[in-house]
Design an enzyme around this catalytic site. Sequence first.
Site, PDB file in Angstrom:
ATOM      1  N   THR A  42      68.252  67.715  98.224  1.00 39.06           N
ATOM      2  CA  THR A  42      68.684  66.841  97.456  1.00 39.06           C
ATOM      3  C   THR A  42      68.937  67.125  95.991  1.00 39.06           C
ATOM      4  O   THR A  42      69.832  66.838  95.326  1.00 39.06           O
ATOM      5  CB  THR A  42      68.318  65.111  97.645  1.00 39.06           C
ATOM      6  OG1 THR A  42      68.160  65.179  98.964  1.00 39.06           O
ATOM      7  CG2 THR A  42      69.118  64.272  96.898  1.00 39.06           C
ATOM      8  N   GLU A  66      72.468  59.445 102.823  1.00 36.21           N
ATOM      9  CA  GLU A  66      71.181  59.084 103.146  1.00 36.21           C
ATOM     10  C   GLU A  66      70.606  58.054 101.962  1.00 36.21           C
ATOM     11  O   GLU A  66      70.441  57.068 102.349  1.00 36.21           O
ATOM     12  CB  GLU A  66      70.402  60.488 103.014  1.00 36.21           C
ATOM     13  CG  GLU A  66      68.930  60.230 103.629  1.00 36.21           C
ATOM     14  CD  GLU A  66      68.221  61.600 104.296  1.00 36.21           C
ATOM     15  OE1 GLU A  66      68.842  62.803 103.611  1.00 36.21           O
ATOM     16  OE2 GLU A  66      67.418  61.782 104.908  1.00 36.21           O
ATOM     17  N   GLY A 282      31.025  89.164  81.398  1.00 34.78           N
ATOM     18  CA  GLY A 282      30.130  89.464  80.259  1.00 34.78           C
ATOM     19  C   GLY A 282      30.163  90.796  79.685  1.00 34.78           C
ATOM     20  O   GLY A 282      29.322  91.299  78.861  1.00 34.78           O
ATOM     21  N   GLY A 284      32.696  92.245  78.048  1.00 40.00           N
ATOM     22  CA  GLY A 284      33.307  92.317  76.860  1.00 40.00           C
ATOM     23  C   GLY A 284      34.675  92.103  76.945  1.00 40.00           C
ATOM     24  O   GLY A 284      35.454  92.614  76.030  1.00 40.00           O
ATOM     25  N   LYS A 285      35.334  91.485  77.923  1.00 44.58           N
ATOM     26  CA  LYS A 285      36.714  91.604  78.171  1.00 44.58           C
ATOM     27  C   LYS A 285      37.501  90.729  77.151  1.00 44.58           C
ATOM     28  O   LYS A 285      38.647  90.968  76.359  1.00 44.58           O
ATOM     29  CB  LYS A 285      37.368  91.107  79.607  1.00 44.58           C
ATOM     30  CG  LYS A 285      36.728  91.985  80.591  1.00 44.58           C
ATOM     31  CD  LYS A 285      37.392  91.490  82.178  1.00 44.58           C
ATOM     32  CE  LYS A 285      36.838  90.173  82.367  1.00 44.58           C
ATOM     33  NZ  LYS A 285      35.313  90.001  82.473  1.00 44.58           N
ATOM     34  N   GLU A 309      40.187  80.809  81.226  1.00 38.88           N
ATOM     35  CA  GLU A 309      38.887  80.832  81.714  1.00 38.88           C
ATOM     36  C   GLU A 309      38.297  79.913  80.660  1.00 38.88           C
ATOM     37  O   GLU A 309      37.189  79.212  80.996  1.00 38.88           O
ATOM     38  CB  GLU A 309      38.244  82.059  81.693  1.00 38.88           C
ATOM     39  CG  GLU A 309      38.691  82.798  82.996  1.00 38.88           C
ATOM     40  CD  GLU A 309      37.817  84.194  83.165  1.00 38.88           C
ATOM     41  OE1 GLU A 309      37.390  84.654  82.267  1.00 38.88           O
ATOM     42  OE2 GLU A 309      38.029  84.662  84.195  1.00 38.88           O
ATOM     43  N   SER A 452      50.088 109.962  77.337  1.00 35.69           N
ATOM     44  CA  SER A 452      49.264 110.221  76.279  1.00 35.69           C
ATOM     45  C   SER A 452      48.073 110.794  76.780  1.00 35.69           C
ATOM     46  O   SER A 452      47.707 110.446  77.723  1.00 35.69           O
ATOM     47  CB  SER A 452      48.993 108.930  75.599  1.00 35.69           C
ATOM     48  OG  SER A 452      48.095 109.007  74.391  1.00 35.69           O
TER      49      SER A 452
END
Lengths: 503, 103
Positions: A42, A66, A282, A284-285, A309, A452
Amino acid sequence: MTDIIAITKIPSHIPGFDHVADGGLPSGRTTLVCGTAGSAKTILAAQFLAEGIRNAGESGVFVTFEESAADIRLNMRGFGWDIAAWEAEGRWAFVDASPEPSHETVIVGDYDLGALLARIEHAVSRVGAKRLSMDSLGAIFTQFTDSTTVRREMFHIAIALKRLGLTALLTAERTAEYGEIARYGVEEFVADNVIILRNVLEGEQRRRTLEILKFRGTPHHKGEYPFSIINGEGMVVIPLSAIELKQKSSDVRATSGSADLDTMCGGGFFRDSIILVSGATGTGKTLMATEFMAGGANQDERCLLFAFEESREQLFRNARGWGVDFERMEREGKLNVVCAYPESEGLEDHLIRMKRTIVSFAPQRVAVDSLSALERVSVPRGYREFVIGLTSFIKHQEITGMFTATTPNLLGGESVTEAHISTITDTIILLRYVEMYGEMRRGLTVLKMRGSRHDKDIREFTIDARGMHIGKPFREVTGILAGVPRHASGGEIEVIRHLFSNE
Amino acid sequence: MKEYILKLYVTGQTPRAERAIANLRRLCEHEFAGRYEIEVIDVLEHPELAEQERILATPTLVRFLPPPLRRVIGDLSDSDKVLLGLDLSAPPPKADNTGSRQP
């Protein structure tokens, strides 16, 4: 009119749909929309008319078997469609054929649906309609139990719609998500074009998809495309695989925010590349994402951080701890931090919102911390589509993107995210714990970098109040990436070195 | 004012419409001679009247008076069923509350 004329399409203006439909709906024809209960038939039928009015100045007629017209007016308000106003302007007309409980009806002998057709034609000419939606076929078969008659009459109506040159949607119920197209054998008279809407329960998650089963005589994209129903907007189709892979590539380098890491990457990331930072919790991201943001802001770039997070407060506090002032960056308009719980909505909705934020903020760099947090709210297939959709979108915008992914194991290991997106990312940076002499240390390596030269060493890095510092390579240790660091003696290293020497 | 006001909605002058009109006239003459009024509405000429009464099928017979509204769909080929459908299976006795409307 002859058959030689090629079938043209009219853009539906439903977001994403025309991309999947390769231009829109076949003009002057009826398309059957099939779906189980709750598959948004619908909404699609109403949105087809709403978008025509808003975007193409085309009036529409809604035939409802309907829900009552009053219910539809009310139910569609939430999408921002003021149907009553359009009716007053003569741009929308209802043909309300919903059952009325007060009408007791007895059937004695032969009948046809001539009055329905007369009302439809009347409504079409009254508003000058180009579009028509009929919802839903199953309901008319319940009102009139003689299905042979109803089928014959619907066939007449389908012919009339063609004669009137209307582009029409006709919805029909399905009993199962996969199986016969629709009940009542209606395919017989509107089989030229069929769209299937699905609402499948997969791993406790609802996943809505749209599939164009066929558009006779005209091309379209095949397969199921996820879509979402959004408050204030309606249906938004996500044309994942229809996205063309024709990103430009750039030689311009963008700083990672860390001079040491830039050096390892041969001078920085490429401007329109995607960088995946993978590591256990933990390692370091978030720090890397923070420095990536700060590095951009220092060069007057606009930076966008999606956090799944940690809360805003946590992120800002962490950044302060590493000597980065997010508050000032936001005040200066260089940073936008968007925090959301992965569970707050489905992945399709996350994707649509993220795209929208990217378009409105127009950043030069985007970080997602962490992408893998979104893994848990979807089935693998949905997650893969999400990642591909987001990646290709970011690349199209010529933005530098950094995604972080959490690996399940503290030492070594890889995440689902890596398996999904390692091939579509340009640079992969691994962060790993290294156990040495009873002490946990951190290691970093640039695993790959497309186009690179880069440092292949696994280097130790440390974190202090000024952020991240990359130090010397781990020598005399092997097996770091496998998660089983082992100390090699000097003699062993010499032996290995000689293995690869030219002499 | 007649006691029974019936409206018959038809689509054009089809055999089915003609049949329904004839069936209805015969039935009314037989049951309610002199006390009824029939209006035949062609929905092709007056689609707005069909819209107003939310008619879908033709022929549709609607009993406007006496209330409540009652509908019968079809060519009215079976008189007993039509009377049943209109809830007029027996002519009302003279002394009931519709008596004042009688001519």
